[in-house]
Write an enzyme that holds these catalytic residues in place. Structure first.
Site, mmCIF file in Angstrom:
data_model
loop_
_atom_site.group_PDB
_atom_site.id
_atom_site.type_symbol
_atom_site.label_atom_id
_atom_site.label_comp_id
_atom_site.label_asym_id
_atom_site.label_seq_id
_atom_site.Cartn_x
_atom_site.Cartn_y
_atom_site.Cartn_z
ATOM 1 N N HIS A 204 -34.432 -30.972 -26.353
ATOM 2 C CA HIS A 204 -35.977 -31.076 -26.897
ATOM 3 C C HIS A 204 -36.522 -29.830 -27.458
ATOM 4 O O HIS A 204 -37.492 -29.798 -27.828
ATOM 5 C CB HIS A 204 -36.931 -31.893 -26.004
ATOM 6 C CG HIS A 204 -36.355 -33.226 -25.588
ATOM 7 N ND1 HIS A 204 -36.200 -34.158 -26.793
ATOM 8 C CD2 HIS A 204 -36.374 -33.690 -24.692
ATOM 9 C CE1 HIS A 204 -35.912 -35.174 -26.225
ATOM 10 N NE2 HIS A 204 -35.858 -35.200 -25.025
ATOM 11 N N ASP B 238 -27.638 -38.500 -25.281
ATOM 12 C CA ASP B 238 -28.909 -39.052 -24.471
ATOM 13 C C ASP B 238 -29.712 -40.090 -25.083
ATOM 14 O O ASP B 238 -29.660 -40.280 -26.182
ATOM 15 C CB ASP B 238 -29.777 -37.575 -24.482
ATOM 16 C CG ASP B 238 -30.579 -37.596 -23.328
ATOM 17 O OD1 ASP B 238 -30.526 -36.893 -22.598
ATOM 18 O OD2 ASP B 238 -31.759 -38.117 -23.573
ATOM 19 N N HIS C 153 -32.759 -40.070 -25.325
ATOM 20 C CA HIS C 153 -33.752 -39.612 -26.087
ATOM 21 C C HIS C 153 -33.355 -38.800 -27.513
ATOM 22 O O HIS C 153 -32.340 -38.133 -27.154
ATOM 23 C CB HIS C 153 -34.805 -38.608 -25.470
ATOM 24 C CG HIS C 153 -35.196 -39.426 -24.064
ATOM 25 N ND1 HIS C 153 -34.748 -39.295 -22.725
ATOM 26 C CD2 HIS C 153 -36.328 -40.145 -24.015
ATOM 27 C CE1 HIS C 153 -35.423 -39.837 -21.874
ATOM 28 N NE2 HIS C 153 -36.370 -40.180 -22.590
ATOM 29 N N ASP D 134 -28.797 -40.681 -19.509
ATOM 30 C CA ASP D 134 -30.146 -41.764 -19.260
ATOM 31 C C ASP D 134 -30.038 -42.826 -19.927
ATOM 32 O O ASP D 134 -31.004 -43.704 -19.754
ATOM 33 C CB ASP D 134 -31.422 -40.598 -19.426
ATOM 34 C CG ASP D 134 -31.447 -39.979 -20.610
ATOM 35 O OD1 ASP D 134 -30.217 -40.066 -21.373
ATOM 36 O OD2 ASP D 134 -32.169 -39.099 -20.604
#
Length: 310
Positions: free
Chosen positions: A123, A160, A162, A247
Site C-alpha cells: 500500500h 493479498d 487487499h 489474509d
C-alpha cells in the site's frame, strides 16, 4: 533449495494493540525455522536497503519524514499505520531482504526465495505510507532488477486480499514491470477495478481481478490460474515477485475470501509453473498481509513447502 529471510529485528517495529503486530509473525517464523532444518534452504545475512534504492520508489521528503518521526519516538501517520522508534531501520531491513533475494536469485544462487518480513509494503505510495505499510518492498526489489541488474521485464503477482494500490501506482506508467492483483472488491483501499490497466506505453501491464466476498473457492482459484497464465504469456517476465498476503484465508479477522491454507499451495504451484515457462523458474516471494497468527503460519508452511520442492 530456496533462500529464506527472517530476522528478529522484524519484531522491533512496535505497533502496540494493532492487527499488524509482532505477534502475527512469530508462529510463522518458528514454522519456517522448523521446515528449514534439513538443508533444504539457506539463510544469508543481509543489510538494509540503501537510500539510493529506496529513492527509486519513495520521495526524499517522505523518507526523511519517517526517519525523523522514528527518531522522535514514533507516532501514527494515519488511522491505520504506526511508526515506532526503530520502524525506519526495520522497514529498511525488510526492503533490504527483498533486494538481497533478487540479487541472489538473479545471480543463480537459487531459483526461489521467501522473505518473512514486516512491515508489509504494497500500500505504500511514493510520498505516503498507509494500510500498515511504510516502504514498498516488492517495488524496491523490482526497480533493482530493472535498473541495476539489467532485466527488461518483471512481473508482480499480488494475492493479498487487499489491492496493492501503492505497487500499482509505482508502475502505472512503466511497461517493464507488470502488476497482477487478485483481491476482494469492494474493499480497502477502494482501488483495483478491472478498468485500471496502466497508461501510455504501460497500457495493459496492469491486470486487476476484483473478487466479490462469497465467491466460491474453486471459482477464485480458476480465475487466479487463468489470469496469471494469460498475463505472463503476454508479458514474458524474466523474474516474478509475489506479494504474498495470506489474509484471503477464511479465518483472517480483517480480510477473508474464504480460502483454506492448502489453497495457497495450489496458487504457489501455478506461479512456479508460470515462472518455469517464462522466467527460468526465478521467484522471490515477500510477505504482505495475514492477521490470524495460526492461519498465517499454516499458509506459510504450505507456501514454503512448494518453494522448497523445486
Amino acid at each position: 533449495m530456496t533462500i529464506l529471510y527472517y530476522d528478529p529485528i522484524f519484531l522491533e517495529h512496535k505497533t502496540g494493540d494493532h492487527p499488524e503486530s509482532t505477534e502475527r509473525i512469530i508462529p510463522a517464523a518458528r514454522r519456517m525455522q522448523l521446515m528449514a532444518f534439513d538443508n533444504q534452504s539457506r539463510r544469508p545475512a543481509w543489510g538494509p536497503a540503501t537510500l539510493d534504492r529506496l529513492l527509486r520508489v519513495h520521495s526524499p521528503d517522505y523518507l526523511d519524514s519517517i526517519q525523523k518521526l522514528a527518531a522522535s519516538g514514533g507516532g501514527a501517520i494515519d488511522a491505520d499505520t504506526v511508526v515506532s522508534a526503530r520502524s525506519y531501520d526495520v522497514a529498511s531491513m525488510a526492503a533490504g531482504a527483498v533486494c538481497d533475494a533478487v540479487e541472489r536469485v538473479l545471480k543463480g544462487e537459487d531459483e526461489t526465495a521467501f522473505c518473512l518480513v514486516r512491515p508489509p509494503g504494497h500500500h505504500a505510495l511514493a510520498d505516503r505510507g498507509m494500510g500498515f505499510c511504510l516502504f514498498n518492498n516488492v517495488a524496491v526489489g523490482s526497480r533493482l532488477a530493472i535498473d541495476e541488474l539489467g532485466l527488461d521485464r518483471v512481473m508482480i503477482v499480488d494475492w493479498d486480499v487487499h489491492h496493492g494500490n501503492g505497487t500499482q501506482a509505482t508502475f502505472w506508467e512503466d511497461p517493464q514491470v507488470g502488476y497482477f492483483s487478485i483481491h476482494r472488491s469492494p474493499f480497502y483501499p477502494w482501488t483495483g477495478t478491472a478498468e485500471e490497466t496502466g497508461v501510455g506505453a504501460a497500457r495493459g501491464t496492469t491486470l486487476n481481478l476484483p473478487i466479490s466476498f462469497g465467491t466460491p473457492r474453486d471459482e477464485y482459484l480458476e480465475t487466479f490460474a487463468e489470469g496469471v497464465e494469460r498475463f505472463a504469456a503476454a508479458l514474458k517476465p524474466q523474474l516474478i515477485l509475489i506479494s504474498a498476503g495470506f489474509d484471503a484465508h477464511r479465518l483472517d479477522p480483517i480480510g477473508s475470501l474464504g480460502l483454506e491454507s492448502e489453497d495457497f499451495s495450489l496458487m504457489t504451484k501455478i506461479v512456479l509453473r508460470v515462472a518455469a515457462t517464462h522466467a527460468g523458474g526465478r521467484v522471490v516471494s515477500v510477505l504482505e498481509g495475514g492477521y490470524n497468527p495460526v492461519a498465517l503460519a499454516d499458509c506459510v508452511e504450505h507456501h514454503l513447502h512448494e518453494l522448497l520442492s523445486i
